[in-house]
Design an enzyme around this catalytic site. Sequence first.
Site, PDB file in Angstrom:
ATOM      1  N   GLY A 135       0.650  -1.431  -0.086  1.00 35.59           N
ATOM      2  CA  GLY A 135      -0.074   0.065   0.048  1.00 35.59           C
ATOM      3  C   GLY A 135       0.886   1.388   0.012  1.00 35.59           C
ATOM      4  O   GLY A 135       2.016   0.977  -0.090  1.00 35.59           O
ATOM      5  N   HIS A 136       0.040   2.251   0.032  1.00 36.85           N
ATOM      6  CA  HIS A 136       0.790   3.649  -0.282  1.00 36.85           C
ATOM      7  C   HIS A 136       1.605   4.066   1.087  1.00 36.85           C
ATOM      8  O   HIS A 136       1.117   3.703   2.291  1.00 36.85           O
ATOM      9  CB  HIS A 136      -0.263   4.738  -0.608  1.00 36.85           C
ATOM     10  CG  HIS A 136      -1.197   4.952   0.494  1.00 36.85           C
ATOM     11  ND1 HIS A 136      -2.407   5.801  -0.017  1.00 36.85           N
ATOM     12  CD2 HIS A 136      -1.596   4.469   1.521  1.00 36.85           C
ATOM     13  CE1 HIS A 136      -3.114   5.734   1.273  1.00 36.85           C
ATOM     14  NE2 HIS A 136      -2.708   5.056   2.036  1.00 36.85           N
ATOM     15  N   ASN A 137       2.690   4.908   0.893  1.00 35.27           N
ATOM     16  CA  ASN A 137       3.518   5.235   2.172  1.00 35.27           C
ATOM     17  C   ASN A 137       4.177   4.192   2.803  1.00 35.27           C
ATOM     18  O   ASN A 137       4.924   4.340   3.917  1.00 35.27           O
ATOM     19  CB  ASN A 137       2.809   6.038   3.066  1.00 35.27           C
ATOM     20  CG  ASN A 137       2.132   7.324   2.358  1.00 35.27           C
ATOM     21  OD1 ASN A 137       2.316   7.639   1.368  1.00 35.27           O
ATOM     22  ND2 ASN A 137       1.020   7.763   3.223  1.00 35.27           N
TER      23      ASN A 137
END
Length: 353
Positions: free
Chosen positions: A251-253
């Site tokens: 996922g993001h980050n």
Amino acid sequence: MEHPGFFERAGPYTLFEVAQAAGAELPDSADPAMPIEDVRPLAEATRAHISFIDNKKYLGQLDLTAAGACLVAPPLAGRIPAGTVGVVTRQPYHGFARALALFYPSAMQPMVATPGAQPVDPTARLEDGVVIEPGAVIGREVQIGAGTRIAAGAVVGARVTIGRNCYIGALATVTHALVGDRVIIHSGVRIGQDGFGFAMGPGGHLKVPQIGRVIIQDDVEIGANTTIDRGALKDTMIGEGTKIDNLVQIGHNVIVGRHCVIVAMCGISGSTELGDYVVMGGQSGTVGHIKIGTGAQIGGSSHPAHDVPPGAKYFGTPAKPLRESAREQALIKRLVARDKNNYDDGPKGSSED
């Protein structure tokens, strides 16, 4: 030369304009004409930026932020540090999404290749020895190092950089990414698409623009049909030497350290951090915003819900230290066996002659 970025930024806007777009209120003491140039995380924001807080886990960052303004819910308004304007809204995350959309209106439909351009854009810079197979698309201002091969049907989006001696497999898509040397990206991989970011609410779910990047360091290998989301504000990062199997979702980050091993069908939720040499067994996964310490091992089909110490071995759902989980499993097995024996040895039902 500094990378030009993947998204064109609008603005600057006045603080009043940003607050209005975010559906927030300015305090009477604020200067509505204060210029705001961008939206940034608490830890990176300066006087020219607006940030937000919607999770008490980040109160420490709020105390230290240098942001000119911060979107904040009423209960936390008193925690805004001196020098930062508290822009009050009942839904800071919704306000953050709207502020991002104001500054980055093209983020919802980012450009990959220039319409009508040749399959290999004339502005792309390819070093000697780069091989581009039929059907591949290379966007504008892409940079690709010597000895790299782009297989048939692959897409390398605008301004992506790919290092030397890499391999990008058939039908893979690489956008919003900076890729190091000797990286192997197998067929069907998707790198740099939107992170799963929505401001939830009873009236519907507001999409949050994702304007970060994916950074992939040297000697990484990524298996077929794995997906790695770009960051929301910050970057998603994959450390050097890490090996990722097929069908993994990152996922993001997310930050993945060096020389990690992530086995097939893992799911790593947004903003999770893995230290160096972490091993995640097949079908394991994490909740978001936790840290897996250096050298930790997460067993197959296990799912930690809290931070995992360095060097620890965790197993189960929710994941626990391996010995504790093994003792629990053994106890359950004994209890089941005892109940089964009691049932087998109990009174039998009678029948009439």
